[in-house]
Design a protein around this motif. Sequence first.
Motif, short mmCIF file in Angstrom:
data_model
loop_
_atom_site.label_atom_id
_atom_site.label_comp_id
_atom_site.label_asym_id
_atom_site.label_seq_id
_atom_site.Cartn_x
_atom_site.Cartn_y
_atom_site.Cartn_z
N SER A 218 7.47 -35.98 -30.22
CA SER A 218 8.91 -36.19 -30.06
C SER A 218 9.39 -37.38 -30.88
O SER A 218 10.47 -37.35 -31.48
N LEU A 219 8.59 -38.45 -30.91
CA LEU A 219 8.96 -39.61 -31.72
C LEU A 219 8.99 -39.26 -33.20
O LEU A 219 9.91 -39.64 -33.93
N LEU A 220 7.96 -38.52 -33.64
CA LEU A 220 7.91 -38.15 -35.05
C LEU A 220 9.02 -37.19 -35.43
O LEU A 220 9.45 -37.16 -36.59
N ASP A 221 9.49 -36.42 -34.47
CA ASP A 221 10.50 -35.40 -34.74
C ASP A 221 11.91 -35.97 -34.82
O ASP A 221 12.86 -35.23 -35.09
N ARG A 222 12.05 -37.25 -34.62
CA ARG A 222 13.37 -37.85 -34.69
C ARG A 222 13.80 -38.00 -36.15
O ARG A 222 12.98 -38.24 -37.03
#
Length: 322
Positions: free
Chosen positions: A182-186
């Motif tokens: 989720s963090l990387l997908d920001r």
Amino acid sequence: MTLLATVGAFAVARNLMRGAPPALPRALPGTLETVHGSRIGAVAFYASPERPGRPLLLIHSINAAGSAYETRPLYLHYRESRPVYAIDLPGFGFSERSRRRYTPRLMVEAIHAVVAEIRARHGGEPIDAIAISLSAAYLAKANLARPGDYASLGLVSPTGFDGRLSGEGPPDEHRGRDVVRSLLDRPVLGPTLFGALVSRASMRFFLEKTFGATKIDEGLLDYGYLAAHQQGAEHAPYCFIAGHLFPTDSTLAYERLRLPVWLVHGQRGDFTDFRLAPRFADRPNWLITSLPTGALPHFERLRAVTDAYDRFLAAIKPARSA
């Protein structure tokens, strides 16, 4: 706040300068074809089926710039003597790179689809298959699910024989952490980190660790750079970094293999921990080859690799005919 602003400004500037992604040439000769499925989407594969013989499927590894190019020396060698195919796994090369969760199950299903297509073209006979690094675990799981599809397996520097990523956990699960993905997908953080990861300097650094030397294959670097800068190239690597592409049961899957298995690994670089290999060395269906190379021995000592593989295949011919 200053750090976040700097990261955001860097990401915006990078996106403005980047423009359209560079065109990706074909990694291999032959035809570039596609199979489709409701879960796997569009999966591309290269085909060079002109020669007679048992088909061979080649499967590249998983990394930020993976593609069928990683199989190129083997593909070029064996297309002169037998039908040979090479897959672009989902999220890589010319296969679909959509924003979705990439898992071992997805990769296994993609392998199933391509193998079914190959067998349909060659009278339904079982095939030989070779996979590199983490994809060796997918190939093992594909064989366990459909043992009739394969005559033999080749594993090049396979993941799952070391002390860190060996897997004796529950089947059909992965090591993924949704919070990391989720963090990387920001929109700011992920693209910025991915851009740094697939810079030429970073990719050369990781290839030097893979080869265990400053001398690397420059063609692999050049193609990997282009492959990693295509639209959607970040989605599968995000899942790789977050752990979603690492099975929890790799070692157990290898232990359950009953068909002939050939394992080759190098002795140099960051991927030389095969402490669990002795567990398999005495098994009658396993042959283990160690070479003074890095983790991609077919790029450094192709003749030694193909000679060892050919001897392995020759030794199991009588069993095939029985």
